[in-house]
Design an enzyme around this catalytic site. Structure first.
Site, PDB file in Angstrom:
ATOM      1  N   MET A  30       0.914  -1.262   0.030  1.00 43.44           N
ATOM      2  CA  MET A  30       0.008   0.087   0.009  1.00 43.44           C
ATOM      3  C   MET A  30       0.951   1.107   0.089  1.00 43.44           C
ATOM      4  SD  MET A  30      -3.550  -0.804   1.935  1.00 43.44           S
ATOM      5  CE  MET A  30      -2.920  -0.807   3.733  1.00 43.44           C
ATOM      6  N   GLY A  36      11.405  -3.016   5.122  1.00 36.82           N
ATOM      7  CA  GLY A  36      10.542  -4.154   5.121  1.00 36.82           C
ATOM      8  C   GLY A  36       9.940  -4.437   3.803  1.00 36.82           C
ATOM      9  N   HIS A  37       9.542  -3.623   2.946  1.00 32.53           N
ATOM     10  CA  HIS A  37       9.064  -3.687   1.731  1.00 32.53           C
ATOM     11  C   HIS A  37       9.984  -4.085   0.823  1.00 32.53           C
ATOM     12  CE1 HIS A  37       5.684  -1.112   3.225  1.00 32.53           C
ATOM     13  NE2 HIS A  37       5.149  -1.927   2.798  1.00 32.53           N
ATOM     14  N   ASP A 150       2.302  -9.158   9.145  1.00 31.22           N
ATOM     15  CA  ASP A 150       0.954  -9.257   8.814  1.00 31.22           C
ATOM     16  C   ASP A 150       0.822 -10.756   8.927  1.00 31.22           C
ATOM     17  OD1 ASP A 150       0.247  -6.447   8.704  1.00 31.22           O
ATOM     18  OD2 ASP A 150       1.873  -6.705   7.098  1.00 31.22           O
ATOM     19  N   LEU A 184       9.222  -2.583  11.514  1.00 31.23           N
ATOM     20  CA  LEU A 184       8.757  -1.656  10.323  1.00 31.23           C
ATOM     21  C   LEU A 184       7.515  -1.669  10.048  1.00 31.23           C
ATOM     22  CD1 LEU A 184      12.028  -1.798   8.281  1.00 31.23           C
ATOM     23  CD2 LEU A 184      11.793  -0.483  10.314  1.00 31.23           C
ATOM     24  N   SER A 186       4.507   1.015   7.859  1.00 31.78           N
ATOM     25  CA  SER A 186       4.185   2.339   7.358  1.00 31.78           C
ATOM     26  C   SER A 186       3.627   3.228   8.268  1.00 31.78           C
ATOM     27  CB  SER A 186       3.351   2.330   6.231  1.00 31.78           C
ATOM     28  OG  SER A 186       3.931   1.234   5.053  1.00 31.78           O
TER      29      SER A 186
HETATM   30  O1  PAF Z   1       0.000  -5.602   3.548  1.00 33.30           O
HETATM   31  C1  PAF Z   1      -0.433  -4.772   2.654  1.00 33.30           C
HETATM   32  O2  PAF Z   1       0.172  -3.768   2.587  1.00 33.30           O
HETATM   33  C2  PAF Z   1      -1.964  -4.931   2.263  1.00 33.30           C
HETATM   34  O3  PAF Z   1      -2.797  -5.491   3.269  1.00 33.30           O
HETATM   35  C3  PAF Z   1      -1.984  -5.630   0.816  1.00 33.30           C
HETATM   36  C4  PAF Z   1      -1.518  -7.089   1.096  1.00 33.30           C
HETATM   37  C5  PAF Z   1      -0.995  -4.825  -0.062  1.00 33.30           C
HETATM   38  C6  PAF Z   1      -3.160  -5.590   0.340  1.00 33.30           C
HETATM   39  O4  PAF Z   1      -3.979  -4.136   0.325  1.00 33.30           O
END
Ligand code: PAF
Length: 285
Positions: A30, A36-37, A150, A184, A186
């Site tokens: 998002m 982390g991303h 998550d 980490l 957002s």
């Molecule tokens: O983890 C996230 O950033 C969101 O839940 C995802 C998987 C991109 C879905 O919108």
């Protein structure tokens, strides 16, 4: 790196790669990207020939209008980070493209989506499952990468992919943390300096709780102590601190004697910011 916003543009790129026999990985996000991303992007680059990252603040997974409005949107900075990280295509559709007038489908994954964040955020996982299914179908990726922070989301996505026979491999990567231990997220950038300091209580409390349980402490008492420690540190409310089986998220009221792996999961608020974290509990020695 190319930036595209429509399914047709995206599919044209993916089609050409696939015709050339290349494997495609997707990292759904998002935005408001952090290390982390980028670790997911690295994992995708190691496993696939081409990497698509999606940036889409998915309105249907927000149960709270303020959270949606204040969710950080930093597309330009995200694009720079992704280009430097070697991403091939950034796919950033608008909400109107994802959910045009008349859009009427929701995916509900029962079981693993119930309780924990699913209990605290009604409809959240329907929104996640629906958008992830769309993103997987839009990118037609061979593999998709998600962070373990998550943890419940990962189980929801895995269940959906298995149940709907989606031809994609789900790969998970470990939670990335600040040097002081904070996971980490957002959302961390919305913490005040004081809240940022208080936020440390979350990983520290979970670590202590995991140690206590692994050492044989009564699970209910250990969870109650952890909840009280978080409240004392300023978290209000504490949505949950729970011990769950990693495979199917069933609640555990004692450490399993079998090979079942256990994980502590927690979510709690500092002001208007909801933080989540989780840690594996080592099996008793
Ligand atoms: O983890 C996230 O950033 C969101 O839940 C995802 C998987 C991109 C879905 O919108």
């Amino acid at each position: 790196m190319e930036i595209v916003s429509t399914v047709d543009e995206l599919r044209a790129r993916v089609r050409a790669w696939k015709q050339a026999g290349q494997r495609v990985g997707v990292v759904p996000t998002m935005g408001a990207l952090h290390a982390g991303h980028l670790s997911l992007v690295q994992a995708a680059r190691a496993r696939a020939d081409r990497v698509v990252t999606t940036v889409f603040v998915n309105p249907i997974q927000f149960d709270n209008a303020d959270d949606l409005t204040t969710y950080p949107r930093t597309l330009e900075a995200d694009a720079r980070l992704l280009a430097d990280a070697g991403v091939d295509v950034l796919y950033a559709p608008t909400a109107a493209q994802m959910y045009p007038p008349g859009f009427a489908t929701r995916i509900t994954v029962s079981g693993v989506s119930e309780g924990l964040c699913g209990g605290a955020r009604p409809g959240h996982f329907d929104g996640v499952a629906t958008v992830v299914c769309k993103l997987l179908m839009q990118t037609l990726a061979d593999s998709a990468f998600f962070g373990e922070k998550d943890f419940q989301q990962v189980q929801v996505v895995r269940r959906m992919v298995a149940d709907l026979d989606l031809p994609v491999e789900i790969v998970t990567c470990p939670t990335k943390r600040e040097p002081d231990g904070l996971a980490l997220s957002s959302r961390n950038r919305r913490l005040t300096a004081e809240q940022r300091q208080a936020a440390l209580a979350l990983p520290r409390t979970l670590e202590a709780c995991a140690r206590d349980i692994a050492a044989g402490a009564d699970v209910a008492h250990a969870l109650a102590r952890a909840t009280a420690r978080l409240a004392a540190a300023g978290f209000d409310p504490v949505d949950y601190v729970e011990l769950r089986a990693e495979t199917d998220l069933r609640p555990l009221d004692a450490m399993p004697a079998t090979t079942t792996r256990a994980r502590l999961l927690a979510a709690a608020w500092l002001g208007t910011v909801r933080l989540i974290d989780g840690m594996p509990v080592p099996p008793p020695a």
